[in-house]
Design a protein around this motif. Structure first.
Motif, PDB file in Angstrom:
ATOM      1  N   ASN A 198       0.820  -1.210   0.000  1.00 51.51           N
ATOM      2  CA  ASN A 198       0.000   0.000   0.000  1.00 51.51           C
ATOM      3  C   ASN A 198       0.853   1.259   0.000  1.00 51.51           C
ATOM      4  O   ASN A 198       0.505   2.267  -0.641  1.00 51.51           O
ATOM      5  N   LEU A 199       1.973   1.217   0.719  1.00 54.09           N
ATOM      6  CA  LEU A 199       2.878   2.367   0.757  1.00 54.09           C
ATOM      7  C   LEU A 199       3.410   2.683  -0.627  1.00 54.09           C
ATOM      8  O   LEU A 199       3.347   3.838  -1.098  1.00 54.09           O
ATOM      9  N   TYR A 200       3.948   1.682  -1.291  1.00 53.59           N
ATOM     10  CA  TYR A 200       4.521   1.923  -2.614  1.00 53.59           C
ATOM     11  C   TYR A 200       3.453   2.358  -3.609  1.00 53.59           C
ATOM     12  O   TYR A 200       3.678   3.268  -4.431  1.00 53.59           O
ATOM     13  N   ALA A 201       2.278   1.748  -3.553  1.00 52.38           N
ATOM     14  CA  ALA A 201       1.202   2.128  -4.471  1.00 52.38           C
ATOM     15  C   ALA A 201       0.789   3.582  -4.254  1.00 52.38           C
ATOM     16  O   ALA A 201       0.547   4.329  -5.215  1.00 52.38           O
ATOM     17  N   ALA A 202       0.728   4.007  -2.987  1.00 54.62           N
ATOM     18  CA  ALA A 202       0.320   5.381  -2.678  1.00 54.62           C
ATOM     19  C   ALA A 202       1.319   6.407  -3.201  1.00 54.62           C
ATOM     20  O   ALA A 202       0.949   7.555  -3.477  1.00 54.62           O
ATOM     21  N   LEU A 203       2.583   6.003  -3.361  1.00 54.35           N
ATOM     22  CA  LEU A 203       3.616   6.924  -3.830  1.00 54.35           C
ATOM     23  C   LEU A 203       3.809   6.893  -5.347  1.00 54.35           C
ATOM     24  O   LEU A 203       4.722   7.538  -5.868  1.00 54.35           O
ATOM     25  N   GLY A 204       2.964   6.142  -6.037  1.00 53.10           N
ATOM     26  CA  GLY A 204       3.029   6.131  -7.492  1.00 53.10           C
ATOM     27  C   GLY A 204       3.843   5.012  -8.098  1.00 53.10           C
ATOM     28  O   GLY A 204       4.049   4.976  -9.317  1.00 53.10           O
ATOM     29  N   PHE A 205       4.318   4.081  -7.278  1.00 54.75           N
ATOM     30  CA  PHE A 205       5.075   2.942  -7.797  1.00 54.75           C
ATOM     31  C   PHE A 205       4.131   1.980  -8.516  1.00 54.75           C
ATOM     32  O   PHE A 205       2.974   1.807  -8.122  1.00 54.75           O
ATOM     33  N   SER A 206       4.624   1.349  -9.551  1.00 47.67           N
ATOM     34  CA  SER A 206       3.937   0.223 -10.175  1.00 47.67           C
ATOM     35  C   SER A 206       4.697  -1.045  -9.824  1.00 47.67           C
ATOM     36  O   SER A 206       5.773  -0.994  -9.210  1.00 47.67           O
ATOM     37  N   PHE A 207       4.166  -2.207 -10.214  1.00 48.07           N
ATOM     38  CA  PHE A 207       4.721  -3.482  -9.775  1.00 48.07           C
ATOM     39  C   PHE A 207       4.992  -4.391 -10.970  1.00 48.07           C
ATOM     40  O   PHE A 207       4.236  -4.420 -11.933  1.00 48.07           O
ATOM     41  N   ARG A 208       6.111  -5.128 -10.858  1.00 49.65           N
ATOM     42  CA  ARG A 208       6.516  -6.003 -11.958  1.00 49.65           C
ATOM     43  C   ARG A 208       7.338  -7.168 -11.398  1.00 49.65           C
ATOM     44  O   ARG A 208       7.634  -7.235 -10.206  1.00 49.65           O
ATOM     45  N   ASN A 209       7.687  -8.102 -12.300  1.00 49.62           N
ATOM     46  CA  ASN A 209       8.655  -9.169 -12.021  1.00 49.62           C
ATOM     47  C   ASN A 209       8.319  -9.995 -10.781  1.00 49.62           C
ATOM     48  O   ASN A 209       9.171 -10.220  -9.914  1.00 49.62           O
TER      49      ASN A 209
END
Length: 219
Positions: A198-209
């Motif tokens: 949730n922290l990373y998503a809130a800061l605009g990060f996307s997810f991969r790999n």
């Protein structure tokens, strides 16, 4: 077919290695030498060989990533970062902070040695001067250790969790690494660590790999 991981050997006191080729031959070869083995594979890969050779699931890792254009920058006057945190204070936060880690979730491994593994890892970063101390009102509240553009190891003190403060520190460290010339910042987290997700998503990060992680202890 596998590469030794001496940093894990130092913590667990047994031969440790990561298998880098997913094949029956590689899995059989690993079984010839006592020790603890890791393999990371695509989640959609057929797992039959792993089960046939005694491997068991431990975790799924995903990679958050973000560019300067996508980073949502937030700040707070009480939140600060510094590269000058004292070792003993950092270690006190690190020790026991990684319950989501795959080594803590592995029922064949001693939890105290799993703690040591992360303590040793933090020391390596500290000796390279690549640890940001995270401060709230001038009190050390956590750390982020980085390897170039990767937020490789991070933790927040238990007393500071759940208060919505982490976004200020992660935003500041990410912005500083991006400003130093990196095209992106990234990390690696357990899919079970919902707070980090949730922290990373809130800061605009996307997810991969995404990768599934399997272990085997050969005795």
């Amino acid at each position: 077919m596998y590469k030794n991981t001496p940093w894990d050997t130092a913590a667990f006191g047994v031969h440790t290695a990561e298998i880098v080729v997913y094949s029956a031959d590689a899995l059989r070869e690993a079984a010839k030498k006592p020790g603890h083995y890791t393999i990371k594979i695509d989640p959609l890969t057929d797992k039959r060989l792993l089960h046939e050779h005694g491997f068991y699931y431990c975790d799924t890792l995903i990679e958050p990533c973000c560019t300067a254009q996508k980073l949502k920058r937030v700040s707070h006057p009480d939140a600060a970062i510094s590269g000058n945190a004292e070792w003993e204070a950092l270690l006190a936060i690190c020790h026991g902070a990684f319950a989501h880690g795959r080594f803590h979730r592995d029922f064949n491994l001693d939890k105290a040695r799993a703690d040591l593994r992360y303590d040793n890892w933090l020391r390596q970063f500290y000796e390279k001067n690549t640890v940001y101390g995270l401060y709230w009102r001038d009190e050390l509240a956590g750390f982020i250790a980085h390897d170039n553009n990767s937020l490789a190891l991070h933790a927040v003190a238990e007393s500071q969790r759940g208060k919505g403060r982490a976004k200020y520190w992660w935003s500041a460290v990410s912005a500083e690494l991006l400003a130093s010339g990196h095209a992106e910042v990234k990390s690696s987290i357990s899919a079970a660590n919902l707070a980090a997700l949730n922290l990373y998503a809130a800061l605009g990060f996307s997810f991969r790999n995404a990768v599934d992680v399997y272990h085997r202890l050969v005795e």
